[in-house]
Motif scaffolding. Structure first.
Motif, PDB file in Angstrom:
ATOM      1  N   GLU A 154       1.336 -55.922 114.630  1.00 19.46           N
ATOM      2  CA  GLU A 154       0.482 -55.380 113.578  1.00 19.46           C
ATOM      3  C   GLU A 154      -0.201 -56.508 112.819  1.00 19.46           C
ATOM      4  N   LEU A 155       0.487 -57.653 112.673  1.00 18.43           N
ATOM      5  CA  LEU A 155      -0.101 -58.796 111.986  1.00 18.43           C
ATOM      6  C   LEU A 155      -1.102 -59.529 112.875  1.00 18.43           C
ATOM      7  N   ASP A 156      -0.853 -59.527 114.195  1.00 16.64           N
ATOM      8  CA  ASP A 156      -1.762 -60.202 115.121  1.00 16.64           C
ATOM      9  C   ASP A 156      -3.118 -59.501 115.186  1.00 16.64           C
ATOM     10  N   ASP A 157      -3.120 -58.179 115.010  1.00 17.02           N
ATOM     11  CA  ASP A 157      -4.363 -57.401 115.053  1.00 17.02           C
ATOM     12  C   ASP A 157      -4.237 -56.285 114.021  1.00 17.02           C
ATOM     13  N   ILE A 158      -4.873 -56.470 112.858  1.00 16.92           N
ATOM     14  CA  ILE A 158      -4.639 -55.537 111.745  1.00 16.92           C
ATOM     15  C   ILE A 158      -5.425 -54.237 111.875  1.00 16.92           C
ATOM     16  N   TYR A 159      -6.028 -54.003 113.029  1.00 19.32           N
ATOM     17  CA  TYR A 159      -6.725 -52.744 113.305  1.00 19.32           C
ATOM     18  C   TYR A 159      -5.796 -51.549 113.081  1.00 19.32           C
ATOM     19  N   TYR A 160      -4.606 -51.618 113.674  1.00 21.15           N
ATOM     20  CA  TYR A 160      -3.670 -50.500 113.544  1.00 21.15           C
ATOM     21  C   TYR A 160      -3.053 -50.433 112.152  1.00 21.15           C
ATOM     22  N   LEU A 161      -2.886 -51.574 111.518  1.00 22.60           N
ATOM     23  CA  LEU A 161      -2.435 -51.587 110.133  1.00 22.60           C
ATOM     24  C   LEU A 161      -3.405 -50.806 109.255  1.00 22.60           C
ATOM     25  N   SER A 162      -4.695 -51.013 109.473  1.00 21.67           N
ATOM     26  CA  SER A 162      -5.721 -50.332 108.683  1.00 21.67           C
ATOM     27  C   SER A 162      -5.685 -48.819 108.899  1.00 21.67           C
ATOM     28  N   ILE A 163      -5.499 -48.406 110.147  1.00 24.50           N
ATOM     29  CA  ILE A 163      -5.411 -46.969 110.436  1.00 24.50           C
ATOM     30  C   ILE A 163      -4.190 -46.376 109.748  1.00 24.50           C
ATOM     31  N   ARG A 164      -3.058 -47.068 109.853  1.00 27.44           N
ATOM     32  CA  ARG A 164      -1.821 -46.559 109.249  1.00 27.44           C
ATOM     33  C   ARG A 164      -1.965 -46.405 107.741  1.00 27.44           C
ATOM     34  N   LEU A 165      -2.543 -47.417 107.096  1.00 26.38           N
ATOM     35  CA  LEU A 165      -2.704 -47.333 105.644  1.00 26.38           C
ATOM     36  C   LEU A 165      -3.635 -46.186 105.256  1.00 26.38           C
ATOM     37  N   GLY A 166      -4.693 -45.979 106.054  1.00 29.43           N
ATOM     38  CA  GLY A 166      -5.604 -44.864 105.787  1.00 29.43           C
ATOM     39  C   GLY A 166      -4.899 -43.523 105.906  1.00 29.43           C
ATOM     40  N   ALA A 167      -4.051 -43.395 106.941  1.00 30.77           N
ATOM     41  CA  ALA A 167      -3.306 -42.143 107.124  1.00 30.77           C
ATOM     42  C   ALA A 167      -2.303 -41.937 105.993  1.00 30.77           C
ATOM     43  N   GLU A 168      -1.604 -43.010 105.620  1.00 33.70           N
ATOM     44  CA  GLU A 168      -0.606 -42.902 104.554  1.00 33.70           C
ATOM     45  C   GLU A 168      -1.243 -42.452 103.240  1.00 33.70           C
ATOM     46  N   LYS A 169      -2.397 -43.026 102.918  1.00 35.03           N
ATOM     47  CA  LYS A 169      -3.067 -42.669 101.663  1.00 35.03           C
ATOM     48  C   LYS A 169      -3.503 -41.205 101.674  1.00 35.03           C
ATOM     49  N   LYS A 170      -4.014 -40.757 102.813  1.00 37.92           N
ATOM     50  CA  LYS A 170      -4.448 -39.355 102.897  1.00 37.92           C
ATOM     51  C   LYS A 170      -3.256 -38.412 102.791  1.00 37.92           C
ATOM     52  N   ILE A 171      -2.159 -38.761 103.429  1.00 41.00           N
ATOM     53  CA  ILE A 171      -0.952 -37.934 103.369  1.00 41.00           C
ATOM     54  C   ILE A 171      -0.486 -37.794 101.923  1.00 41.00           C
ATOM     55  N   GLN A 172      -0.508 -38.901 101.191  1.00 42.88           N
ATOM     56  CA  GLN A 172      -0.094 -38.867  99.788  1.00 42.88           C
ATOM     57  C   GLN A 172      -1.073 -38.066  98.936  1.00 42.88           C
ATOM     58  N   GLU A 173      -2.372 -38.191  99.256  1.00 42.20           N
ATOM     59  CA  GLU A 173      -3.385 -37.465  98.483  1.00 42.20           C
ATOM     60  C   GLU A 173      -3.223 -35.951  98.588  1.00 42.20           C
ATOM     61  N   ILE A 174      -2.769 -35.471  99.750  1.00 44.01           N
ATOM     62  CA  ILE A 174      -2.624 -34.023  99.924  1.00 44.01           C
ATOM     63  C   ILE A 174      -1.224 -33.550  99.534  1.00 44.01           C
ATOM     64  N   GLY A 175      -0.428 -34.470  98.961  1.00 44.32           N
ATOM     65  CA  GLY A 175       0.848 -34.068  98.387  1.00 44.32           C
ATOM     66  C   GLY A 175       2.050 -34.118  99.301  1.00 44.32           C
ATOM     67  N   TYR A 176       1.909 -34.782 100.460  1.00 46.31           N
ATOM     68  CA  TYR A 176       3.037 -34.943 101.373  1.00 46.31           C
ATOM     69  C   TYR A 176       3.594 -36.364 101.277  1.00 46.31           C
ATOM     70  N   GLU A 177       4.733 -36.589 101.896  1.00 43.89           N
ATOM     71  CA  GLU A 177       5.359 -37.906 101.888  1.00 43.89           C
ATOM     72  C   GLU A 177       5.288 -38.526 103.278  1.00 43.89           C
ATOM     73  N   PRO A 178       4.633 -39.690 103.440  1.00 45.39           N
ATOM     74  CA  PRO A 178       4.583 -40.337 104.751  1.00 45.39           C
ATOM     75  C   PRO A 178       5.871 -41.111 105.041  1.00 45.39           C
ATOM     76  N   GLN A 179       6.275 -41.124 106.298  1.00 47.54           N
ATOM     77  CA  GLN A 179       7.459 -41.883 106.716  1.00 47.54           C
ATOM     78  C   GLN A 179       7.149 -42.546 108.053  1.00 47.54           C
ATOM     79  N   GLN A 180       7.188 -43.884 108.092  1.00 48.96           N
ATOM     80  CA  GLN A 180       6.834 -44.608 109.309  1.00 48.96           C
ATOM     81  C   GLN A 180       8.012 -44.686 110.272  1.00 48.96           C
ATOM     82  N   PHE A 181       7.724 -44.511 111.562  1.00 49.95           N
ATOM     83  CA  PHE A 181       8.707 -44.653 112.633  1.00 49.95           C
ATOM     84  C   PHE A 181       8.153 -45.640 113.671  1.00 49.95           C
ATOM     85  N   SER A 182       9.007 -46.499 114.185  1.00 50.70           N
ATOM     86  CA  SER A 182       8.608 -47.367 115.298  1.00 50.70           C
ATOM     87  C   SER A 182       8.993 -46.677 116.596  1.00 50.70           C
TER      88      SER A 182
END
Length: 329
Positions: free
Chosen positions: A71-99
């Motif tokens: 994720e640090l080598d190519d922050i493309y996926y980091l950016s997608i994850r952060l965008g999804a997390e913010k949207k999840i929080q905005e609609i009132g849900y709780e995001p939980q990351q899994f590897s």
């Protein structure tokens, strides 16, 4: 755009450290944890906060196919994850990351899942077995019955080739990427390379000697560019299209080491327009992929599936924009 000082303040480090992290300085001795803090601060400061709605805090899982180092080598996926997390929080849900190394989430604790990255058919079967509504990001799963959000590749690659030709450059090389699904069972073709190859071949400009393929990392871009410089010498192409920004930044490091002027001798255009592109020196020309929008739309698709019980899968193909900066003519 947030300044270096803004990012430093949010990440709790010095402006000099921020500058060196965003320029992928190989001599910088900081922990991966610090690098992650800097990248996340840079991404978050470029997002516009939106008002949250009030809903019960149920959980939505975010499944990532890569590890923290990748994720640090190519922050493309980091950016997608952060965008999804913010949207999840905005609609009132709780995001939980899994590897991909963890047991998959299941109902009723989780109501749905966002799967970011590339997954093999075997992995998709395991995801289907959870019976969680799932949206894939960066993998077209329409034929597999899943909703998905992907990026358009044909038009931006054509734009890049058109741009280089418009400034009189016909000898165009490419640094392409290759990757495997996280279970190492399926090698994935780089759609950007396939599109580039077809366009160049149709215009009778394709020269296989000007193409290199490696991992989507800064190191790989650096090594491939050095190899190209050493092998081609005066036949080095006047333009390089890199399949992502990490490859482009590695190539820029190599060109600087060999005192090859950018863009006077070699023009470079990357892909994704990650936050790093704006802060690198020279500023990197790149194709802007709206990763925040990709993350946001994946959550909206999931919410639509939950609220309507829709069974027909949808693929959203997100457009792009070519951003020209200092690294290209």
């Amino acid at each position: 755009m947030a300044t270096i000082k803004d990012i430093a303040k949010k990440a709790g480090v010095s402006p000099a450290t921020v500058s060196r992290v965003l320029n992928y300085d190989q001599d910088l001795s900081v922990t991966d944890k610090t690098k992650k803090r800097v990248f996340e601060a840079a991404e978050l400061l470029n997002y516009q906060p939106k008002k949250k709605s009030q809903k019960t805090a149920q959980k939505i899982a975010i499944l990532t196919w890569y590890n923290e180092q990748e994720e640090l080598d190519d922050i493309y996926y980091l950016s997608i994850r952060l965008g999804a997390e913010k949207k999840i929080q905005e609609i009132g849900y709780e995001p939980q990351q899994f590897s991909n190394q963890q047991a998959l989430p299941t109902p009723p604790e989780y109501v749905g899942m966002i799967a970011i990255g590339k997954f093999s058919p075997e992995q998709m079967t395991m995801i289907a077995d959870t019976e969680l509504p799932t949206v894939f990001v960066d993998l077209n799963t329409l034929d597999d019955g899943f909703d998905s959000v992907t990026t358009n590749f044909h038009y931006p690659v054509k734009q890049i080739v058109d741009h280089f030709q418009s400034v009189g450059i016909n000898d165009i090389g490419m640094l392409a990427g290759q990757e495997l699904t996280s279970d190492q069972k399926l090698e994935l073709s780089d759609q950007r390379y396939l599109t580039f190859r077809n366009i160049m071949r149709d215009r009778q400009l394709l020269n296989p000697n000007l193409v290199r393929t490696g991992n989507f990392t800064v190191k790989s871009g650096h090594d491939m560019m050095l190899e190209m410089i050493d092998q081609l010498d005066f036949q080095l192409p006047h333009a390089i299209f890199a399949a992502n920004d990490a490859l482009a930044i590695g190539a820029l490091h190599a060109l600087k080491e060999r005192n090859i002027a950018v863009p006077a001798r070699v023009s470079i255009i990357g892909f994704n327009d990650s936050t790093v592109a704006k802060y690198f020196s020279p500023q990197l020309s790149s194709v802007k992929v709206d990763t925040e929008l990709m993350g946001q739309k994946s959550v909206e698709l999931l919410l639509d599936r939950l609220e309507t019980e829709r069974t027909v899968p949808i693929n959203l193909n997100i457009g792009t924009e070519l951003i020209l900066r200092e690294s290209s003519k």
